[in-house]
Design a protein around this motif. Structure first.
Motif, PDB file in Angstrom:
ATOM      1  N   GLN A  52     -45.930 -25.351  81.024  1.00  0.00           N
ATOM      2  CA  GLN A  52     -45.081 -25.322  79.828  1.00  0.00           C
ATOM      3  C   GLN A  52     -43.781 -24.548  80.117  1.00  0.00           C
ATOM      4  O   GLN A  52     -42.696 -24.978  79.749  1.00  0.00           O
ATOM      5  CB  GLN A  52     -45.867 -24.616  78.718  1.00  0.00           C
ATOM      6  CG  GLN A  52     -45.306 -24.786  77.334  1.00  0.00           C
ATOM      7  CD  GLN A  52     -46.125 -23.992  76.317  1.00  0.00           C
ATOM      8  OE1 GLN A  52     -46.836 -23.046  76.669  1.00  0.00           O
ATOM      9  NE2 GLN A  52     -46.027 -24.371  75.066  1.00  0.00           N
ATOM     10  N   ASP A  56     -39.932 -25.887  80.240  1.00  0.00           N
ATOM     11  CA  ASP A  56     -38.941 -25.200  79.419  1.00  0.00           C
ATOM     12  C   ASP A  56     -37.641 -24.976  80.224  1.00  0.00           C
ATOM     13  O   ASP A  56     -36.552 -25.328  79.789  1.00  0.00           O
ATOM     14  CB  ASP A  56     -39.562 -23.853  79.014  1.00  0.00           C
ATOM     15  CG  ASP A  56     -38.776 -23.100  77.982  1.00  0.00           C
ATOM     16  OD1 ASP A  56     -39.070 -23.280  76.802  1.00  0.00           O
ATOM     17  OD2 ASP A  56     -37.863 -22.334  78.349  1.00  0.00           O
ATOM     18  N   HIS A 221     -34.380 -25.455  75.075  1.00  0.00           N
ATOM     19  CA  HIS A 221     -35.674 -25.305  75.758  1.00  0.00           C
ATOM     20  C   HIS A 221     -36.463 -26.609  75.743  1.00  0.00           C
ATOM     21  O   HIS A 221     -37.452 -26.737  76.441  1.00  0.00           O
ATOM     22  CB  HIS A 221     -36.520 -24.243  75.064  1.00  0.00           C
ATOM     23  CG  HIS A 221     -35.907 -22.887  75.089  1.00  0.00           C
ATOM     24  ND1 HIS A 221     -36.231 -21.959  76.029  1.00  0.00           N
ATOM     25  CD2 HIS A 221     -34.983 -22.297  74.290  1.00  0.00           C
ATOM     26  CE1 HIS A 221     -35.546 -20.853  75.813  1.00  0.00           C
ATOM     27  NE2 HIS A 221     -34.776 -21.040  74.754  1.00  0.00           N
ATOM     28  N   LYS A 222     -36.057 -27.506  74.858  1.00  0.00           N
ATOM     29  CA  LYS A 222     -36.836 -28.719  74.672  1.00  0.00           C
ATOM     30  C   LYS A 222     -35.974 -29.945  74.879  1.00  0.00           C
ATOM     31  O   LYS A 222     -34.803 -29.963  74.486  1.00  0.00           O
ATOM     32  CB  LYS A 222     -37.374 -28.755  73.241  1.00  0.00           C
ATOM     33  CG  LYS A 222     -38.641 -27.945  73.054  1.00  0.00           C
ATOM     34  CD  LYS A 222     -39.807 -28.718  73.589  1.00  0.00           C
ATOM     35  CE  LYS A 222     -41.105 -28.321  72.999  1.00  0.00           C
ATOM     36  NZ  LYS A 222     -42.170 -29.193  73.452  1.00  0.00           N
ATOM     37  N   GLU A 225     -41.058 -33.956  77.047  1.00  0.00           N
ATOM     38  CA  GLU A 225     -42.377 -33.330  76.871  1.00  0.00           C
ATOM     39  C   GLU A 225     -43.179 -33.370  78.173  1.00  0.00           C
ATOM     40  O   GLU A 225     -44.085 -32.573  78.366  1.00  0.00           O
ATOM     41  CB  GLU A 225     -43.187 -34.044  75.780  1.00  0.00           C
ATOM     42  CG  GLU A 225     -42.407 -34.444  74.530  1.00  0.00           C
ATOM     43  CD  GLU A 225     -41.717 -33.286  73.849  1.00  0.00           C
ATOM     44  OE1 GLU A 225     -42.263 -32.180  73.869  1.00  0.00           O
ATOM     45  OE2 GLU A 225     -40.609 -33.503  73.320  1.00  0.00           O
ATOM     46  N   MET A 241     -48.592 -37.336  69.661  1.00  0.00           N
ATOM     47  CA  MET A 241     -47.330 -37.940  69.203  1.00  0.00           C
ATOM     48  C   MET A 241     -47.458 -39.452  69.065  1.00  0.00           C
ATOM     49  O   MET A 241     -46.726 -40.068  68.308  1.00  0.00           O
ATOM     50  CB  MET A 241     -46.212 -37.629  70.192  1.00  0.00           C
ATOM     51  CG  MET A 241     -45.965 -36.164  70.335  1.00  0.00           C
ATOM     52  SD  MET A 241     -44.800 -35.876  71.661  1.00  0.00           S
ATOM     53  CE  MET A 241     -45.336 -34.267  72.152  1.00  0.00           C
ATOM     54  N   GLU A 312     -54.356 -30.076  68.418  1.00  0.00           N
ATOM     55  CA  GLU A 312     -53.958 -29.569  69.740  1.00  0.00           C
ATOM     56  C   GLU A 312     -54.962 -28.520  70.220  1.00  0.00           C
ATOM     57  O   GLU A 312     -55.377 -28.525  71.386  1.00  0.00           O
ATOM     58  CB  GLU A 312     -52.549 -28.966  69.660  1.00  0.00           C
ATOM     59  CG  GLU A 312     -52.009 -28.536  71.018  1.00  0.00           C
ATOM     60  CD  GLU A 312     -50.743 -27.704  70.909  1.00  0.00           C
ATOM     61  OE1 GLU A 312     -50.578 -26.981  69.909  1.00  0.00           O
ATOM     62  OE2 GLU A 312     -49.923 -27.775  71.839  1.00  0.00           O
TER      63      GLU A 312
ATOM     64  N   THR B 299     -46.074 -24.944  71.400  1.00  0.00           N
ATOM     65  CA  THR B 299     -45.211 -23.827  70.985  1.00  0.00           C
ATOM     66  C   THR B 299     -45.106 -22.779  72.081  1.00  0.00           C
ATOM     67  O   THR B 299     -46.106 -22.432  72.706  1.00  0.00           O
ATOM     68  CB  THR B 299     -45.808 -23.173  69.720  1.00  0.00           C
ATOM     69  OG1 THR B 299     -46.046 -24.203  68.775  1.00  0.00           O
ATOM     70  CG2 THR B 299     -44.873 -22.153  69.121  1.00  0.00           C
ATOM     71  N   SER B 309     -39.657 -22.372  71.144  1.00  0.00           N
ATOM     72  CA  SER B 309     -39.557 -23.824  71.259  1.00  0.00           C
ATOM     73  C   SER B 309     -40.873 -24.451  70.818  1.00  0.00           C
ATOM     74  O   SER B 309     -41.932 -23.838  70.981  1.00  0.00           O
ATOM     75  CB  SER B 309     -39.201 -24.230  72.681  1.00  0.00           C
ATOM     76  OG  SER B 309     -40.245 -23.890  73.549  1.00  0.00           O
ATOM     77  N   ALA B 310     -40.782 -25.631  70.235  1.00  0.00           N
ATOM     78  CA  ALA B 310     -41.995 -26.322  69.763  1.00  0.00           C
ATOM     79  C   ALA B 310     -41.677 -27.782  69.499  1.00  0.00           C
ATOM     80  O   ALA B 310     -40.512 -28.159  69.334  1.00  0.00           O
ATOM     81  CB  ALA B 310     -42.508 -25.670  68.484  1.00  0.00           C
ATOM     82  N   THR B 311     -42.726 -28.574  69.472  1.00  0.00           N
ATOM     83  CA  THR B 311     -42.609 -29.964  69.022  1.00  0.00           C
ATOM     84  C   THR B 311     -43.110 -29.981  67.587  1.00  0.00           C
ATOM     85  O   THR B 311     -44.203 -29.494  67.322  1.00  0.00           O
ATOM     86  CB  THR B 311     -43.452 -30.894  69.903  1.00  0.00           C
ATOM     87  OG1 THR B 311     -42.938 -30.822  71.224  1.00  0.00           O
ATOM     88  CG2 THR B 311     -43.383 -32.337  69.421  1.00  0.00           C
TER      89      THR B 311
END
Lengths: 356, 368
Positions: A52, A56, A221-222, A225, A241, A312, B299, B309-311
Motif C-alpha cells: 500500500q 502511495d 497519494h491516489k 489501485e 469496486m 474489506e 485507507t 488517502s482512501a478509496t
C-alpha cells in the motif's frame, strides 16, 4: 494429512514407532505454529501495508503526468508502470515519455532509503537492463526510439539528501525527485548550485521547462489501485469496486465487470495478461471463501457484511486465515517428513547392527 | 393533488394550481400543503428513473410530467404519491410539485429514487446560503420573520461552537424571534440550519437544506418568492454541479511513429479548507462519512502533519472515487461509475462537518 492416502513404508514395530513419533512431532509443530501465529499474522499484514505504501509513493510520482497541468501540456505523459516486468528482468517502476521532444524518463519509487549505496547499485543494474532492452522498449511501449533517456528515483523528502550525495559520489546519472508526503508536492532536487553542472552529471532534467513545471508540483497519494506486481490482497480489494448489489441486496461479481476495472487499472498490459490477472483474483477469492460461483462467470460475495469497509475487513480476515491454514499444512508436512526421516534412520541403524 | 390532463407549461401549471387550490389541495381527504421538491440533474432521460411496473405511471401533460408512485403506508394500506414535474434544461433543474407528506409519502417514493439514481441530486442549500436567503427576503419584505427553524450538529463537527462542542445536538425552535435565536444557536452551539420557515404578511415559506420548499400559503406572492429564491440558490449550486460533472478519468490516444498509445487523462477536483484537519479529525471524518453512505477502503493515514488517502465507495449511487488529503485540502480523484452528486454530497459533508466556508474546484482550475 489423510493416513489412507499416505504411503507409509514402515511395518511392525517401525510402523508403531513412526505413528508415535509422527503424532508427537505434529503436536510440537502445531504448538510452535500457534505460538508463532501472531508473528505470522503481523508478517502478512506488513506485506499488505508495504504494498500500500509503495503504491502511495508510486502514485505520487506519476500523478502529475496524468492530469491536465503544465507538465502534460509540455508533452510528458505516463505510459506504463513496471516496464519490462513481463520479461522477468529487473525493471523500473514507471515510464514517462514526451513524444514532442522524444525524452523518456524511467523512474523508481523508493519508500525508504536505509542504505543509499545499495539503492544506487540496484538502480544502476536497472539502468543497464533498460539500456540493453531499449529496442524492445521502443517497439513494445513507445512505437519509436527515444532520443534521450533520463533515470529518476522518487523518494520522500527525509531521504533525498543522503541519496543525492551518494549519487554525486558515484558520478551522477540519476535524478532525485523529492516528495513531500504531507503537502503532496514533488520537486526535482539537486544539492549542486551550478544547474548546468547538475544537468551535465545527469542529476537534473535537461529540459529546463520540465524542471520549472515539476518544481513543487501538486500531486496525489491516489490514482491507481493496482500495478502489475501488486500484492495479491491489493488485487483482491478491487473485487469490492467491481461488485454490484442486486435488488434483493445480494452482492454479485461478474467477471466482465472485474475485467473492466483491471483493463482500466493496467491499461498498458496486454489483454492476455489482464485476463490472467482476473483469473488469479477470482481463483484466490474462491479459494479463501470470499467468492462462490453461482453461474458461469458470475459469483456471489460470501459475507454477512454489506458496508464496503466491513467487507474489506472480512476479506482481509479470510485472506489471512487462508494463509495461516496454508502455513499450518506446511508445518504438518514438515513434521511428517521429519518423523519418517527419524524412523528410517533408526531402521538403517538397526539393520547395520544386525549385520555386524 | 390531481390536476386534469391538458398541456401545461410551468406558468400555466402554477396558474392552474393557484386558481384551483381549494379544490385540489387535498390528499386523500385531508388538507395538505403544497411542496416543491427541487432536483438537480443534467440527464435528459431523468424522468425514466421514475418509471415503475408497467411504466404507465408517468404521463406527459405538455411541459409537465405527472408521476404516480405507489407505496404502502405505516398502516399497511396501499397508497399513491402524485408529483407534477417540470424540467428546466438551462438550469438542469427538475421541480416536483406535490401535496404528498414528506415524512412518509415522499420518503417511500421519490426520495428513494433520487437517492439511488446516479446523477440525480436534491438541490442542496449550503449552510451559509441560508444567510443570503434571509438577506434577500428582508430586502423585499422588511416585516419578514423566521418563525420556525430546525438545526443540528454532530459531535465530531469542526464547525466553531462555544459551548460543549463534542456533543451531538439537534434543535427545533418555534417563535417570532427565530432569526435572533438561530444566530445565537449558531454562535454558541455551533449548529447549522436544516429547515427555516419565513413568515411575512401573506407568505409562509419553509425552506429545507435539501431543496424542498413547503409553500404553506399557496398564493401568487409565495410562488413568486419561491421562484426568486430558487434563482439565487441555483446560481451558486449550478457552478458546483458543473465543476463536479467535469471531473473524470478518461484516456487519450497518442500517435508515435509506429504505434498509437493509450494514455490516461484525469481531471480531479479539490476541496480547500481554512480549518486544518488533525489525524484524529480525519479518523472521525471517515467514521462519520459512513452515515452519509460513504465507505472508505484502502485507507492510509500518517501523522506528522496529516496525510490521508482512501478509496471512497458511495453505497447510494454505486460510484467509486479516491481521496488524497493533507491538513487543509482534499483531492478527489474520479474512478468508477462516477456520478456528479457523489462528489457534491461529499463536499456537502465537508461543508456541514468540517468547514462551512470550504471551496470546491477543478484541479486544473487551481494548478493548470
Amino acid at each position: 494429512m489423510d493416513e489412507s492416502t499416505e504411503k507409509v513404508q514402515f511395518r511392525g514395530i517401525f510402523l508403531k514407532k513412526y505413528k508415535k513419533i509422527r503424532k508427537q512431532k505434529i503436536k510440537e509443530k502445531k504448538e510452535e505454529f500457534i505460538s508463532q501465529r501472531p508473528r505470522i499474522r503481523a508478517e502478512i499484514e506488513r506485506g499488505i501495508e508495504s504494498d500500500q505504501r509503495h503504491r502511495d509513493l508510486l502514485n505520487m510520482c506519476i500523478f502529475p503526468f496524468c492530469t491536465p497541468e503544465r507538465i502534460t501540456k509540455l508533452g510528458y505523459r505516463f505510459i506504463a508502470a513496471e516496464p519490462l516486468s513481463e520479461l522477468g528482468v529487473k525493471n523500473f517502476d514507471f515510464l514517462i515519455y514526451n513524444q514532442k521532444n522524444k525524452v523518456a524518463l524511467f523512474g523508481e519509487a523508493k519508500g525508504s532509503v536505509s542504505n543509499p549505496r545499495e539503492t544506487i547499485s540496484e538502480t544502476n543494474e536497472r539502468i543497464d537492463v533498460t539500456r540493453e532492452q531499449m529496442k524492445y522498449i521502443s517497439d513494445t511501449y513507445l512505437g519509436e526510439s527515444p532520443s534521450y533517456v533520463e533515470f529518476v528515483i522518487g523518494v520522500y523528502a527525509m531521504d533525498d539528501e543522503k541519496l543525492i550525495r551518494e549519487i554525486h559520489k558515484r558520478g551522477g546519472g540519476i535524478i532525485v525527485w523529492s516528495i513531500d508526503r504531507y503537502n503532496s508536492t514533488l520537486s526535482p532536487k539537486t544539492l549542486l548550485d551550478d544547474r548546468d553542472k547538475a544537468i551535465e552529471l545527469g542529476m537534473l532534467h535537461r529540459d529546463a521547462s520540465l524542471i520549472n513545471a515539476l518544481k513543487n508540483v501538486q500531486t496525489s497519494h491516489k490514482l491507481y489501485e493496482i500495478f502489475p506486481s501488486s500484492h495479491i490482497f491489493s488485487l483482491l480489494r478491487i473485487l469490492l469496486m467491481a461488485k454490484t448489489v442486486t435488488d434483493e441486496g445480494s452482492l454479485i461479481l461478474r467477471e466482465r465487470d472485474l475485467m473492466d476495472i483491471v483493463r482500466e487499472e493496467l491499461f498498458y498490459l496486454d489483454e492476455s495478461i489482464q485476463e490472467k490477472k482476473v483469473g488469479v483474483i477470482v481463483d484466490v477469492a474462491e479459494s479463501i471463501g470470499f467468492l462462490k460461483c453461482v453461474a458461469p462467470e458470475t459469483y456471489k460475495i460470501v459475507s454477512r457484511f454489506r458496508m464496503d469497509k466491513s467487507l474489506e475487513k472480512g476479506l482481509k480476515r479470510k485472506y489471512i486465515k487462508y494463509n495461516e491454514r496454508k502455513r499450518l499444512r506446511q508445518v504438518i508436512e514438515e513434521a511428517i517428513s521429519e518423523a519418517k526421516e527419524e524412523v528410517r534412520g533408526e531402521m538403517e541403524r538397526m539393520s547395520l547392527e544386525k549385520w555386524f | 393533488m390531481k390536476v386534469p390532463q391538458k398541456d401545461y407549461n410551468l406558468n400555466s401549471f402554477i396558474q392552474y394550481i393557484l386558481h384551483h387550490w381549494d379544490e385540489i389541495g387535498d390528499e386523500e381527504g385531508s388538507r395538505e400543503e403544497l411542496k416543491a421538491i427541487c432536483v438537480l440533474t443534467s440527464r435528459l432521460d431523468w424522468v425514466e428513473s421514475f418509471l415503475v411496473g408497467d411504466m404507465k405511471n408517468v404521463k406527459q401533460f405538455g411541459k409537465i410530467f405527472e408521476i404516480t408512485l405507489p407505496y404502502i403506508d405505516k398502516f399497511e394500506t396501499p397508497r399513491v404519491a402524485i408529483y407534477y414535474a417540470h424540467y428546466d434544461y438551462e438550469k438542469n433543474l427538475a421541480i416536483l410539485f406535490t401535496t404528498t407528506d414528506l415524512t412518509e409519502g415522499f420518503k417511500k417514493t421519490a426520495e428513494k429514487i433520487i437517492k439511488r439514481t446516479p446523477n440525480l441530486w436534491n438541490l442542496w442549500i449550503r449552510p451559509t446560503l441560508f444567510d443570503t436567503i434571509e438577506t434577500l427576503i428582508l430586502s423585499n419584505h422588511p416585516e419578514a420573520q423566521i418563525t420556525y427553524f430546525s438545526a443540528n450538529r454532530r459531535f465530531s463537527s469542526l464547525i466553531k461552537s462555544q459551548i460543549r462542542p463534542r456533543f451531538d445536538r439537534s434543535i427545533q425552535y418555534r417563535g417570532k424571534d427565530g432569526s435572533e435565536t438561530l444566530r445565537e444557536f449558531k454562535y454558541y452551539y455551533g449548529v447549522l440550519p436544516t429547515v427555516v420557515e419565513y413568515t411575512m404578511d401573506d407568505i409562509v415559506l419553509r425552506v429545507n437544506a435539501e431543496g424542498i420548499f413547503t409553500l404553506k400559503t399557496a398564493n401568487k406572492q409565495t410562488i413568486d418568492l419561491f421562484l426568486k429564491l430558487l434563482d439565487r440558490i441555483i446560481e451558486e449550486t449550478l457552478d458546483l454541479m458543473k465543476t463536479a460533472e467535469e471531473l473524470g478519468f478518461s484516456s487519450e490516444k497518442l500517435e508515435t511513429e509506429r504505434k498509437v498509445l493509450t494514455i490516461p487523462c484525469v481531471e480531479p477536483g479539490e476541496i480547500q479548507m481554512e480549518t486544518k484537519l488533525t489525524m484524529e479529525d480525519a479518523k472521525e471524518m471517515l467514521r462519520s462519512m459512513e452515515k452519509e453512505g460513504f465507505s472508505a477502503i484502502d485507507t492510509l493515514i500518517d501523522e506528522g502533519s496529516l496525510s490521508l488517502s482512501a478509496t471512497v465507495m458511495d453505497s447510494n449511487k454505486g460510484s467509486v472515487f479516491d481521496i488524497s488529503a493533507s491538513e487543509s485540502k482534499i483531492t478527489l480523484i474520479p474512478k468508477y461509475r462516477t456520478s456528479f452528486d457523489s462528489f457534491l454530497r461529499f463536499f456537502a459533508f465537508i461543508t456541514e462537518n468540517v468547514d462551512k466556508m470550504a471551496t470546491f474546484k477543478k484541479f486544473s482550475d487551481i494548478y493548470g
